[in-house]
Design an enzyme around this catalytic site. Sequence first.
Site, mmCIF file in Angstrom:
data_model
loop_
_atom_site.group_PDB
_atom_site.id
_atom_site.type_symbol
_atom_site.label_atom_id
_atom_site.label_comp_id
_atom_site.label_asym_id
_atom_site.label_seq_id
_atom_site.Cartn_x
_atom_site.Cartn_y
_atom_site.Cartn_z
ATOM 1 N N TYR A 163 0.832 -1.207 0.000
ATOM 2 C CA TYR A 163 0.000 0.000 0.000
ATOM 3 C C TYR A 163 0.868 1.259 0.000
ATOM 4 O O TYR A 163 0.683 2.159 -0.812
ATOM 5 C CB TYR A 163 -0.907 -0.030 1.230
ATOM 6 C CG TYR A 163 -1.920 1.097 1.292
ATOM 7 C CD1 TYR A 163 -2.941 1.195 0.346
ATOM 8 C CD2 TYR A 163 -1.879 2.038 2.309
ATOM 9 C CE1 TYR A 163 -3.881 2.212 0.413
ATOM 10 C CE2 TYR A 163 -2.826 3.059 2.382
ATOM 11 C CZ TYR A 163 -3.822 3.142 1.442
ATOM 12 O OH TYR A 163 -4.748 4.154 1.507
ATOM 13 N N GLU A 214 4.039 1.871 -0.752
ATOM 14 C CA GLU A 214 4.842 2.165 -1.947
ATOM 15 C C GLU A 214 3.955 2.368 -3.170
ATOM 16 O O GLU A 214 4.297 3.138 -4.067
ATOM 17 C CB GLU A 214 5.871 1.059 -2.196
ATOM 18 C CG GLU A 214 6.904 0.917 -1.082
ATOM 19 C CD GLU A 214 7.815 2.133 -0.907
ATOM 20 O OE1 GLU A 214 7.561 3.197 -1.495
ATOM 21 O OE2 GLU A 214 8.802 2.011 -0.150
ATOM 22 N N ASN A 262 -6.697 8.893 8.813
ATOM 23 C CA ASN A 262 -7.803 7.989 9.198
ATOM 24 C C ASN A 262 -9.153 8.703 9.170
ATOM 25 O O ASN A 262 -9.332 9.714 9.852
ATOM 26 C CB ASN A 262 -7.557 7.432 10.601
ATOM 27 C CG ASN A 262 -6.331 6.551 10.645
ATOM 28 O OD1 ASN A 262 -5.210 7.045 10.462
ATOM 29 N ND2 ASN A 262 -6.506 5.264 10.874
ATOM 30 N N ASP A 321 -0.241 -2.607 23.027
ATOM 31 C CA ASP A 321 -0.740 -2.125 24.331
ATOM 32 C C ASP A 321 -1.781 -1.018 24.151
ATOM 33 O O ASP A 321 -2.239 -0.423 25.131
ATOM 34 C CB ASP A 321 0.429 -1.651 25.217
ATOM 35 C CG ASP A 321 1.170 -0.465 24.616
ATOM 36 O OD1 ASP A 321 0.741 0.054 23.557
ATOM 37 O OD2 ASP A 321 2.189 -0.049 25.202
HETATM 38 N N1 UDP Z 1 -6.315 -1.683 15.660
HETATM 39 C C1 UDP Z 1 -6.647 -2.303 16.862
HETATM 40 N N2 UDP Z 1 -7.681 -3.186 16.873
HETATM 41 C C2 UDP Z 1 -8.416 -3.482 15.761
HETATM 42 C C3 UDP Z 1 -8.069 -2.840 14.544
HETATM 43 C C4 UDP Z 1 -7.016 -1.953 14.533
HETATM 44 O O1 UDP Z 1 -6.024 -2.067 17.921
HETATM 45 O O2 UDP Z 1 -9.338 -4.292 15.860
HETATM 46 C C5 UDP Z 1 -5.217 -0.707 15.666
HETATM 47 C C6 UDP Z 1 -4.163 -0.939 14.586
HETATM 48 O O3 UDP Z 1 -3.141 -1.815 15.064
HETATM 49 C C7 UDP Z 1 -3.651 0.468 14.371
HETATM 50 C C8 UDP Z 1 -4.873 1.341 14.606
HETATM 51 O O4 UDP Z 1 -5.774 0.549 15.358
HETATM 52 O O5 UDP Z 1 -2.673 0.802 15.320
HETATM 53 C C9 UDP Z 1 -5.548 1.806 13.332
HETATM 54 O O6 UDP Z 1 -5.717 0.684 12.516
HETATM 55 P P1 UDP Z 1 -6.543 0.728 11.181
HETATM 56 O O7 UDP Z 1 -6.575 -0.683 10.648
HETATM 57 O O8 UDP Z 1 -7.853 1.389 11.386
HETATM 58 O O9 UDP Z 1 -5.743 1.644 10.158
HETATM 59 P P2 UDP Z 1 -4.259 2.237 10.049
HETATM 60 O O10 UDP Z 1 -4.312 3.560 10.715
HETATM 61 O O11 UDP Z 1 -3.291 1.319 10.729
HETATM 62 O O12 UDP Z 1 -4.045 2.313 8.593
#
Ligand code: UDP
Length: 313
Positions: free
Chosen positions: A147, A149, A176, A208
């Site tokens: 994604y 790159e 986001n 965490d």
């Molecule tokens: N995340 C989480 N639980 C979930 C889904 C995502 O803790 O069920 C965390 C994920 O590891 C990241 C953040 O939430 O740190 C945002 O993840 P997302 O998949 O929404 O998009 P990203 O911002 O990583 O592209």
Amino acid sequence: MNRQRALVTGGAGFLGSHLCDALLADGYSVIAVDNLLTGNLSNFDHLRNDSRFEFQQIDINQPFDCGAVDYVFHFACPASPVDYTVHGIATLRVGSIGTFHALDIARKYGAKYFVSSTSECYGDPLQHPQKETYWGNVNPIGPRSVYDESKRFTEAVTMAYHRYYKVDTRIVRIFNTYGPRMQLNDGRVIPNFMKQALRGEDLTVYGDGGQTRSFCYVSDEIEGFLRLSKSAEHFPVNIGNPTEFTILECAKRVLALTGSSSKIRYEALPPDDPKLRCPDITKARTLLGWEPKTDLETGLRLSLDYFRKAAQV
Ligand code: UDP
């Protein structure tokens, strides 16, 4: 009255379909194309009787042409970490070959061009908050690279068409974003937490929960796109909400809003998951007079009906 014709690639997706609505409201006629890999036709249910709207199921990785257009909005791409991991090759293809095709349409018809890029261009950032001038900290061979790159290449080829062929281009770096029409199972944090809370399942916090994200409500995000589309800025502009939350805080907000008695369960952090993410939106503020208006609690409340219905199916 604006009577221009806009092409939206990825028009059946979460952001693409909201963009179609906003363009129609702005007076455009809209042709949306999508290969429906991650998009969903139900996002257009409300447009069935709108004669200014048309949908064609097209894979833009093949050469295509839907006739003359005044504006190309290139939004086709799997966008959630789960989707782009499953569809890694398709993600690389659409960011490269599909982007050439979208730019070729703009070049052929002398149309303006607007492309969705991403905060993932900054990778796991060493600068915080992230300004557009930051070049990022991306692992080029890790699982997210399909994604990251792909989108970095999308930006490069867009700037090249601007420089070499004088295509009138714009690049938005999207942080986001959440709201109605997100696929419940796309794996992103807000749909996951909403689904889990509404079904009484454990909320899965990865790591965490100390990693941060900054969540923008979809109507604010789309307003930023429209403003940028009308500006003359060719370099990337961050559009996102600068209020930062830890993922654990986000889980607690969802629990409070839904009144759910779900518990929090900690799971492994995916590789290369960015530790911090927050846009510096000084450029959008000064250039576009834009800033988000919807705080997380309000946005979650506005999304609740949608997620409730989606979680019942
Ligand atoms: N995340 C989480 N639980 C979930 C889904 C995502 O803790 O069920 C965390 C994920 O590891 C990241 C953040 O939430 O740190 C945002 O993840 P997302 O998949 O929404 O998009 P990203 O911002 O990583 O592209």
